[in-house]
Design a protein around this motif. Sequence first.
Motif, PDB file in Angstrom:
ATOM      1  N   CYS A  25       0.989  -1.071  -0.223  1.00 37.04           N
ATOM      2  CA  CYS A  25      -0.102   0.034   0.106  1.00 37.04           C
ATOM      3  C   CYS A  25       0.905   1.245  -0.184  1.00 37.04           C
ATOM      4  N   SER A  26       1.944   1.243   0.825  1.00 34.69           N
ATOM      5  CA  SER A  26       2.853   2.250   0.777  1.00 34.69           C
ATOM      6  C   SER A  26       3.372   2.636  -0.663  1.00 34.69           C
ATOM      7  N   ALA A  27       3.984   1.606  -1.310  1.00 33.86           N
ATOM      8  CA  ALA A  27       4.353   1.832  -2.709  1.00 33.86           C
ATOM      9  C   ALA A  27       3.359   2.285  -3.664  1.00 33.86           C
ATOM     10  N   LEU A  28       2.039   2.037  -3.632  1.00 35.34           N
ATOM     11  CA  LEU A  28       0.860   2.354  -4.396  1.00 35.34           C
ATOM     12  C   LEU A  28       0.694   3.919  -4.000  1.00 35.34           C
ATOM     13  N   VAL A  29       0.595   4.381  -2.544  1.00 34.44           N
ATOM     14  CA  VAL A  29       0.721   5.638  -2.582  1.00 34.44           C
ATOM     15  C   VAL A  29       1.776   6.446  -2.889  1.00 34.44           C
ATOM     16  N   MET A  30       2.915   5.928  -2.876  1.00 36.23           N
ATOM     17  CA  MET A  30       4.087   6.695  -3.520  1.00 36.23           C
ATOM     18  C   MET A  30       3.931   6.969  -5.182  1.00 36.23           C
ATOM     19  N   LEU A  31       3.430   5.866  -5.792  1.00 35.62           N
ATOM     20  CA  LEU A  31       3.081   6.081  -7.044  1.00 35.62           C
ATOM     21  C   LEU A  31       2.085   7.236  -7.607  1.00 35.62           C
ATOM     22  N   MET A  32       1.089   7.597  -6.550  1.00 40.82           N
ATOM     23  CA  MET A  32       0.227   8.502  -6.895  1.00 40.82           C
ATOM     24  C   MET A  32       0.824   9.875  -7.198  1.00 40.82           C
ATOM     25  N   THR A  33       2.010  10.026  -6.530  1.00 38.32           N
ATOM     26  CA  THR A  33       2.820  11.617  -6.630  1.00 38.32           C
ATOM     27  C   THR A  33       3.314  11.518  -8.302  1.00 38.32           C
ATOM     28  N   PRO A  34       3.874  10.679  -8.739  1.00 38.35           N
ATOM     29  CA  PRO A  34       4.067  10.585 -10.215  1.00 38.35           C
ATOM     30  C   PRO A  34       2.838  10.442 -10.950  1.00 38.35           C
ATOM     31  N   GLY A  35       1.785   9.759 -10.716  1.00 37.73           N
ATOM     32  CA  GLY A  35       0.604   9.975 -11.184  1.00 37.73           C
ATOM     33  C   GLY A  35      -0.137  11.354 -11.396  1.00 37.73           C
ATOM     34  N   LEU A  36       0.093  11.936 -10.098  1.00 35.95           N
ATOM     35  CA  LEU A  36      -0.277  13.228 -10.082  1.00 35.95           C
ATOM     36  C   LEU A  36       0.247  14.317 -10.966  1.00 35.95           C
ATOM     37  N   ALA A  37       1.691  14.129 -11.065  1.00 35.12           N
ATOM     38  CA  ALA A  37       2.567  15.002 -11.895  1.00 35.12           C
ATOM     39  C   ALA A  37       1.993  14.819 -13.260  1.00 35.12           C
ATOM     40  N   PHE A  38       1.704  13.680 -13.922  1.00 32.13           N
ATOM     41  CA  PHE A  38       1.411  13.320 -15.162  1.00 32.13           C
ATOM     42  C   PHE A  38      -0.110  13.981 -15.433  1.00 32.13           C
TER      43      PHE A  38
END
Length: 447
Positions: A25-38
């Motif tokens: 889950c922590s890794a999934l939430v980290m992925l959200m920040t690059p997702g937000l960048a896109f």
Amino acid sequence: MAPAITLAADAPTLSAANTGFMLICSALVMLMTPGLAFFYGGMVRVKSTLNMLMMSFISLGIVTILWVLYGFSMAFGTDSGSIIGWSSDYVGLSGIGLTQLWDGYTIPIYVFAVFQLMFAIITPALISGALADRVKFSAWALFVALWATVVYFPVAHWVWGAGGWAFELGVIDFAGGTAVHINAGAAALGVILVIGKRVGFKKDPMRPHSLPLVMLGAGLLWFGWFGFNAGSWLGNDDGVGALMFINTQIATAAAVLAWLAYEKIRHGAFTTLGAASGAVAGLVAITPSGGAVSPLGAIAVGAIAGVLCAMAVGLKYKFGYDDSLDVVGVHLVGGVVGSLLIGFFATGGGQSDVAGLFYGGGLDQFWKQCAGVFAVLGYSLVASAVLAFLIDKTIGMRVSEDDEVAGIDQAEHAETAYDFSGGGGGSAFSAAPAAPAQEAKAKKVDA
């Protein structure tokens, strides 16, 4: 009532399953920040794409270091006055045992700390969408550091820290409606009221340059949000995390449909930008409420948020504030809607026995939700405006008008997002090829 006696046999023990789940889950939430960048990067004009990406990515660097040094201690350390926490063992994460458990749970403190770190990272990154095209990168980096310290860490303690006033009052915020989305949305409004509008606001076309990037970012956010929401129960032992997981999907789907329906009625078309924005609105609204409502309640939360957020994004033109990428309209409004609807749709059969108005619980929980919502909104709005004002009066918050018109990517990063000439889109300081006449002259000299 006499205090309960906890037997050694009843004490929590480390669960490999819950620990592994929370690391994922922590890794999934980290992925959200690059997702937000896109997501944000596709919504701006070509000349601001890299800057928008960098405004999210820099949060990964700055907030991580601050969290280790003192942020985790401020947010989740021993309470002081129901306002702030502090524990010397958490400073530098230096006094934590390898298998030392987070109090009352079956996961190590390190796992809880890294999960919460990812929330702390994405929250200031959310603010950046309101400031597109016009903020110095150095000023933004300083703002992130100050804002995390002065606003996010204390608010996280209020809402989730043992002893925090909102936590003790009984304000329900499963995964960040107040601490993340209202906090970021109010901060965005505070900053843009200080720094003003983009050059050409309401005059020049400022359409998204890449809707495929927007959809990619929205998809990554939707995917990562399952970790964001379901992981916030910190385990898988009683089904509440599963309820939150399915409600996340349901509310998001309802919000997409509701936003598109409103858009079709109001503007005559179903747009991809509307679908992506509707998805984020639903994700925002279910974040605080998903552990308290039923799947049918999740449909209601998502649909209401989809319509109200779609209506709210147009307010910037009516009131004249330049919220570039609709952070106020989606995150602030969506967070408020999702948080307050708990007071109506909480079933009493999810994360707690607290019931809302529609399930026989009266308005008691609604008033508690109001206290949490408007306290966080007011504090973040004022504190963020003050921070932006101080930065603007010292090192300056905005780029020059010429740099803004020419393109903030080139001015602040010496790069461009796309190579339209075939000569490369990299650094402006790269060596340029010699002109033919210069090459000939050089050969003559060498000869």
